[in-house]
Scaffold this active site. Structure first.
Site, PDB file in Angstrom:
ATOM      1  N   GLY A  31       0.840  -1.195   0.000  1.00  0.00           N
ATOM      2  CA  GLY A  31       0.000   0.000   0.000  1.00  0.00           C
ATOM      3  C   GLY A  31       0.872   1.240   0.000  1.00  0.00           C
ATOM      4  O   GLY A  31       2.093   1.164   0.128  1.00  0.00           O
ATOM      5  N   LEU A  32       0.239   2.379  -0.119  1.00  0.00           N
ATOM      6  CA  LEU A  32       0.963   3.651  -0.142  1.00  0.00           C
ATOM      7  C   LEU A  32       1.664   3.929   1.188  1.00  0.00           C
ATOM      8  O   LEU A  32       1.318   3.346   2.221  1.00  0.00           O
ATOM      9  CB  LEU A  32      -0.012   4.792  -0.440  1.00  0.00           C
ATOM     10  CG  LEU A  32      -0.659   4.842  -1.826  1.00  0.00           C
ATOM     11  CD1 LEU A  32      -1.737   5.920  -1.840  1.00  0.00           C
ATOM     12  CD2 LEU A  32       0.387   5.110  -2.902  1.00  0.00           C
ATOM     13  N   SER A  33       2.625   4.824   1.154  1.00  0.00           N
ATOM     14  CA  SER A  33       3.240   5.308   2.387  1.00  0.00           C
ATOM     15  C   SER A  33       2.158   5.963   3.243  1.00  0.00           C
ATOM     16  O   SER A  33       1.395   6.802   2.757  1.00  0.00           O
ATOM     17  CB  SER A  33       4.330   6.333   2.062  1.00  0.00           C
ATOM     18  OG  SER A  33       4.895   6.863   3.235  1.00  0.00           O
ATOM     19  N   GLY A  34       2.048   5.556   4.493  1.00  0.00           N
ATOM     20  CA  GLY A  34       1.016   6.097   5.364  1.00  0.00           C
ATOM     21  C   GLY A  34      -0.263   5.290   5.374  1.00  0.00           C
ATOM     22  O   GLY A  34      -1.215   5.633   6.095  1.00  0.00           O
TER      23      GLY A  34
ATOM     24  N   LYS B 282       0.704  -0.070   6.710  1.00  0.00           N
ATOM     25  CA  LYS B 282       1.284  -1.408   6.514  1.00  0.00           C
ATOM     26  C   LYS B 282       2.088  -1.869   7.728  1.00  0.00           C
ATOM     27  O   LYS B 282       1.862  -2.964   8.261  1.00  0.00           O
ATOM     28  CB  LYS B 282       2.203  -1.411   5.277  1.00  0.00           C
ATOM     29  CG  LYS B 282       1.514  -1.030   3.989  1.00  0.00           C
ATOM     30  CD  LYS B 282       2.491  -0.994   2.833  1.00  0.00           C
ATOM     31  CE  LYS B 282       3.595   0.038   3.002  1.00  0.00           C
ATOM     32  NZ  LYS B 282       3.087   1.426   3.100  1.00  0.00           N
TER      33      LYS B 282
ATOM     34  N   SER C 191       6.049  -1.726  -2.177  1.00  0.00           N
ATOM     35  CA  SER C 191       6.109  -2.642  -3.335  1.00  0.00           C
ATOM     36  C   SER C 191       5.122  -2.191  -4.414  1.00  0.00           C
ATOM     37  O   SER C 191       4.108  -2.847  -4.645  1.00  0.00           O
ATOM     38  CB  SER C 191       5.850  -4.092  -2.910  1.00  0.00           C
ATOM     39  OG  SER C 191       4.730  -4.237  -2.070  1.00  0.00           O
TER      40      SER C 191
END
Length: 202
Positions: free
Chosen positions: A37-40, A43, A111
């Site tokens: 997933g996106l940064s923030g 995860k 990723s």
């Protein structure tokens, strides 16, 4: 990125203690939980919270975190597309070793490329790789921005930042999609635990 084949002088040494022996000692199956997933998007937070829940059950676990891995194993890599691919390749090979050790390994990496995640999935058996998509809008991720990455990227201080100047390819068919922008952490962990039970891991 082309894969470098091992030298013909290198021969795989088969251990007399197998993965099945190690899983029997641990009393659970090993697996790769691939959080993307996106940064923030949450995860790392979700991976560590899931590990805590598993640890209380007596499970053998380990979290491979994106930032932590770049302090050592991948310290020589930058954030170009090629370096991101190599980063994920190394992590995938490391995660493969962990499941041979009988461990539930949780990987928390942006990723961003579908091809890389598909390649990592192909390293192991079908039931050994469970992709968990931490689905969170860019708006919510930017509001969280606890590390200040989005702000710096908007100012042009960080190049090739996923979600802004570099693309993120959402999973096509993940084993689990969690709306981490709206769902509580505890409820998110519950969903991961149900996934593990459904696949006979725990």
């Amino acid at each position: 990125m082309s894969k470098q084949l091992p030298s013909k002088d290198i021969v795989w040494h088969q251990s007399t203690i197998t993965r099945q022996h190690r899983e029997a000692l641990n009393n659970h199956r090993s697996v790769i939980l691939w959080f993307t997933g996106l940064s923030g998007a949450g995860k790392s937070t979700l991976a560590h919270a899931t590990e805590e829940r598993l640890s209380r059950m007596g499970c053998r676990t380990f979290v491979l975190d994106g930032d932590n891995v770049r302090h050592g194993l991948c310290a020589d890599l930058g954030f170009s597309d090629q370096d991101r691919m190599e980063n994920i390749r190394r992590v995938g090979e490391l995660a493969k070793l962990f499941i041979e050790a009988g461990v539930i390994v949780l990987t928390a990496f942006i990723s961003p490329f579908q091809a890389d995640r598909t390649r990592m999935r192909s390293l192991v058996n079908e039931d050994d790789f469970l992709e968990i998509y931490c689905d969170c809008s860019l708006e919510v991720c930017e509001k969280r921005d606890v590390k200040g990455f989005y702000r710096r990227a908007r100012l042009g201080k960080i190049k090739n930042f996923t979600g802004l100047s570099s693309s993120y390819e959402s999973p096509v068919n993940p084993e689990l999609r969690i709306n981490t922008g709206e769902l509580s952490l505890s409820a998110s962990v519950d969903q991961v635990m149900e996934l593990l039970k459904a696949h006979g891991i725990i």
